[in-house]
Design a protein around this motif. Sequence first.
Motif, PDB file in Angstrom:
ATOM      1  N   THR A  49       0.828  -1.203   0.000  1.00 13.21           N
ATOM      2  CA  THR A  49       0.000   0.000   0.000  1.00 13.21           C
ATOM      3  C   THR A  49       0.863   1.255   0.000  1.00 13.21           C
ATOM      4  O   THR A  49       0.591   2.210  -0.743  1.00 13.21           O
ATOM      5  CB  THR A  49      -0.952   0.008   1.214  1.00 13.21           C
ATOM      6  OG1 THR A  49      -1.791  -1.138   1.147  1.00 13.21           O
ATOM      7  CG2 THR A  49      -1.813   1.254   1.229  1.00 13.21           C
ATOM      8  N   GLY A  52       2.250   1.688  -3.327  1.00  9.98           N
ATOM      9  CA  GLY A  52       1.196   2.157  -4.226  1.00  9.98           C
ATOM     10  C   GLY A  52       0.883   3.624  -4.062  1.00  9.98           C
ATOM     11  O   GLY A  52       0.510   4.303  -5.016  1.00  9.98           O
ATOM     12  N   LEU A  53       1.003   4.134  -2.829  1.00  8.53           N
ATOM     13  CA  LEU A  53       0.753   5.552  -2.596  1.00  8.53           C
ATOM     14  C   LEU A  53       1.799   6.433  -3.275  1.00  8.53           C
ATOM     15  O   LEU A  53       1.507   7.551  -3.678  1.00  8.53           O
ATOM     16  CB  LEU A  53       0.723   5.844  -1.094  1.00  8.53           C
ATOM     17  CG  LEU A  53      -0.499   5.357  -0.334  1.00  8.53           C
ATOM     18  CD1 LEU A  53      -0.299   5.566   1.164  1.00  8.53           C
ATOM     19  CD2 LEU A  53      -1.755   6.058  -0.814  1.00  8.53           C
ATOM     20  N   ASP A  55       3.654   5.531  -6.034  1.00  9.14           N
ATOM     21  CA  ASP A  55       3.954   5.137  -7.419  1.00  9.14           C
ATOM     22  C   ASP A  55       4.106   6.373  -8.295  1.00  9.14           C
ATOM     23  O   ASP A  55       3.365   7.347  -8.153  1.00  9.14           O
ATOM     24  CB  ASP A  55       2.820   4.266  -7.996  1.00  9.14           C
ATOM     25  CG  ASP A  55       3.008   2.800  -7.693  1.00  9.14           C
ATOM     26  OD1 ASP A  55       4.114   2.413  -7.292  1.00  9.14           O
ATOM     27  OD2 ASP A  55       2.040   2.029  -7.864  1.00  9.14           O
ATOM     28  N   ARG A  67      -3.880   2.179 -10.248  1.00  7.83           N
ATOM     29  CA  ARG A  67      -2.853   2.142  -9.200  1.00  7.83           C
ATOM     30  C   ARG A  67      -2.879   0.739  -8.580  1.00  7.83           C
ATOM     31  O   ARG A  67      -3.376   0.534  -7.479  1.00  7.83           O
ATOM     32  CB  ARG A  67      -3.107   3.224  -8.182  1.00  7.83           C
ATOM     33  CG  ARG A  67      -3.025   4.628  -8.764  1.00  7.83           C
ATOM     34  CD  ARG A  67      -3.207   5.692  -7.720  1.00  7.83           C
ATOM     35  NE  ARG A  67      -2.045   5.847  -6.862  1.00  7.83           N
ATOM     36  CZ  ARG A  67      -1.038   6.687  -7.124  1.00  7.83           C
ATOM     37  NH1 ARG A  67      -1.056   7.417  -8.203  1.00  7.83           N
ATOM     38  NH2 ARG A  67      -0.029   6.777  -6.289  1.00  7.83           N
ATOM     39  N   ASN A  69      -0.665  -1.323  -7.316  1.00 10.87           N
ATOM     40  CA  ASN A  69      -0.034  -1.595  -6.025  1.00 10.87           C
ATOM     41  C   ASN A  69      -0.905  -1.126  -4.866  1.00 10.87           C
ATOM     42  O   ASN A  69      -0.995  -1.797  -3.829  1.00 10.87           O
ATOM     43  CB  ASN A  69       1.346  -0.932  -5.952  1.00 10.87           C
ATOM     44  CG  ASN A  69       2.368  -1.631  -6.808  1.00 10.87           C
ATOM     45  OD1 ASN A  69       2.279  -2.832  -7.042  1.00 10.87           O
ATOM     46  ND2 ASN A  69       3.343  -0.879  -7.272  1.00 10.87           N
ATOM     47  N   LEU A  70      -1.550   0.000  -5.045  1.00 12.42           N
ATOM     48  CA  LEU A  70      -2.431   0.508  -3.997  1.00 12.42           C
ATOM     49  C   LEU A  70      -3.609  -0.431  -3.769  1.00 12.42           C
ATOM     50  O   LEU A  70      -3.916  -0.801  -2.635  1.00 12.42           O
ATOM     51  CB  LEU A  70      -2.922   1.912  -4.367  1.00 12.42           C
ATOM     52  CG  LEU A  70      -3.886   2.564  -3.376  1.00 12.42           C
ATOM     53  CD1 LEU A  70      -3.206   2.790  -2.042  1.00 12.42           C
ATOM     54  CD2 LEU A  70      -4.420   3.853  -3.946  1.00 12.42           C
ATOM     55  N   TRP A  71      -4.256  -0.839  -4.857  1.00  9.76           N
ATOM     56  CA  TRP A  71      -5.417  -1.723  -4.722  1.00  9.76           C
ATOM     57  C   TRP A  71      -5.029  -3.113  -4.215  1.00  9.76           C
ATOM     58  O   TRP A  71      -5.734  -3.695  -3.391  1.00  9.76           O
ATOM     59  CB  TRP A  71      -6.173  -1.817  -6.041  1.00  9.76           C
ATOM     60  CG  TRP A  71      -6.898  -0.544  -6.342  1.00  9.76           C
ATOM     61  CD1 TRP A  71      -6.583   0.387  -7.279  1.00  9.76           C
ATOM     62  CD2 TRP A  71      -8.045  -0.047  -5.647  1.00  9.76           C
ATOM     63  NE1 TRP A  71      -7.460   1.435  -7.219  1.00  9.76           N
ATOM     64  CE2 TRP A  71      -8.379   1.198  -6.221  1.00  9.76           C
ATOM     65  CE3 TRP A  71      -8.813  -0.518  -4.594  1.00  9.76           C
ATOM     66  CZ2 TRP A  71      -9.447   1.959  -5.781  1.00  9.76           C
ATOM     67  CZ3 TRP A  71      -9.887   0.248  -4.157  1.00  9.76           C
ATOM     68  CH2 TRP A  71     -10.189   1.469  -4.752  1.00  9.76           C
ATOM     69  N   GLY A  73      -2.434  -3.808  -2.331  1.00  5.74           N
ATOM     70  CA  GLY A  73      -2.075  -3.635  -0.922  1.00  5.74           C
ATOM     71  C   GLY A  73      -3.290  -3.519  -0.023  1.00  5.74           C
ATOM     72  O   GLY A  73      -3.338  -4.113   1.059  1.00  5.74           O
ATOM     73  N   LEU A  74      -4.280  -2.752  -0.472  1.00 14.35           N
ATOM     74  CA  LEU A  74      -5.509  -2.639   0.326  1.00 14.35           C
ATOM     75  C   LEU A  74      -6.239  -3.972   0.423  1.00 14.35           C
ATOM     76  O   LEU A  74      -6.776  -4.320   1.484  1.00 14.35           O
ATOM     77  CB  LEU A  74      -6.425  -1.563  -0.272  1.00 14.35           C
ATOM     78  CG  LEU A  74      -5.919  -0.123  -0.129  1.00 14.35           C
ATOM     79  CD1 LEU A  74      -6.823   0.835  -0.889  1.00 14.35           C
ATOM     80  CD2 LEU A  74      -5.809   0.260   1.328  1.00 14.35           C
TER      81      LEU A  74
END
Length: 110
Positions: A49, A52-53, A55, A67, A69-71, A73-74
């Motif tokens: 996460t 991803g924030l 990136d 995004r 990596n963000l999704w 990670g969440l």
Amino acid sequence: MAMDNLNPRGHDRMVEATEEARRRSAAARLFDIRRVIGGLFVVYGVIVTVIGLFDGAAAVDKAQGVRINLWAGLGMLVFGVVMLVWQWRNPAEPPATSEERPDTPRPTGH
């Protein structure tokens, strides 16, 4: 205290049984696979996460504007938390010993 409740070393059998049950219960909770899986997913979810924030535009363009990596990670965080809550709500029970199960034949002798 009755003498028939003591083992050959002079210790109370009921106290020993209670202490053994406590050790088995602690071991069952310690090695509960839900705790291990949940903990790992939470740790990896936090890492992915955070990545991803932060990136860059190139990483977002590479994933066709998502995004990822963000999704991801969440999703990992949610799954890890669900596993930990499940383990907390329904803790593991230690397996019953042969003395606790009336249907199991006891060994003779000794």
